[in-house]
Structure formats: C-alpha cells, structure tokens
Design a protein around this motif. Structure first.
Motif, short mmCIF file in Angstrom:
data_model
loop_
_atom_site.label_atom_id
_atom_site.label_comp_id
_atom_site.label_asym_id
_atom_site.label_seq_id
_atom_site.Cartn_x
_atom_site.Cartn_y
_atom_site.Cartn_z
N LEU A 116 45.04 69.62 64.31
CA LEU A 116 43.97 68.88 63.66
C LEU A 116 44.25 68.76 62.17
CD1 LEU A 116 40.94 70.56 65.47
CD2 LEU A 116 41.90 68.30 65.92
N ASN A 117 43.60 67.82 61.52
CA ASN A 117 43.77 67.59 60.09
C ASN A 117 43.05 68.66 59.29
OD1 ASN A 117 42.72 66.27 57.46
ND2 ASN A 117 44.45 65.00 58.09
N ARG A 118 43.67 69.17 58.24
CA ARG A 118 43.07 70.23 57.43
C ARG A 118 41.77 69.78 56.75
NH1 ARG A 118 41.57 71.59 52.93
NH2 ARG A 118 42.52 69.81 51.92
N THR A 119 41.72 68.56 56.25
CA THR A 119 40.51 68.10 55.59
C THR A 119 39.37 67.94 56.60
OG1 THR A 119 41.26 65.80 55.69
CG2 THR A 119 41.69 67.01 53.65
N TYR A 120 39.69 67.57 57.83
CA TYR A 120 38.69 67.50 58.89
C TYR A 120 38.14 68.89 59.17
CZ TYR A 120 36.89 67.18 63.68
OH TYR A 120 36.12 67.28 64.80
N LEU A 121 39.02 69.89 59.30
CA LEU A 121 38.57 71.26 59.54
C LEU A 121 37.69 71.76 58.40
CD1 LEU A 121 41.78 72.96 60.97
CD2 LEU A 121 39.73 72.25 62.21
#
Length: 58
Positions: free
Chosen positions: A19-24
C-alpha cells in the motif's frame, strides 16, 4: 498500534503490505476510510488476523 509495537515505520508497513505510505498515514489519522481488501493486506503484512484490526478500532 500493531505497526508501532513492531517498531515499523509507515514506509516499512507500506512496503510489506503493498500500500502507499501516504494512504496509510491518512488511514492512521482517520482522514481516509480503508477497504476490507486493504485491511486484509495490512493484516497479512503484520502476521495477524484481519478481525484483530477491526476489533482494535472499536
């Protein structure tokens, strides 16, 4: 909670889960909703059952 217990950064969890870090980051700050599919991906990366993540949020 589970990420911090392992000493993982958001970047490490993002890498492990795909998953994308900014999403997390947005999910952790309750700024973004998370799908069941992504809950399953996080649980698999953390080596826990998906329901554990749902229970912790309640």
């Amino acid at each position: 909670m589970f990420r911090a217990e392992r000493g993982w950064s958001q970047e490490r969890l993002a890498l492990e889960s795909g998953l994308n870090r900014t999403y997390l980051s947005a999910v952790e700050r309750s700024e973004q909703n998370i799908s069941i599919d992504n809950i399953a991906r996080l649980a698999a990366a953390l080596g826990i059952e998906a329901w554990t993540l749902l229970k912790a949020a309640a």
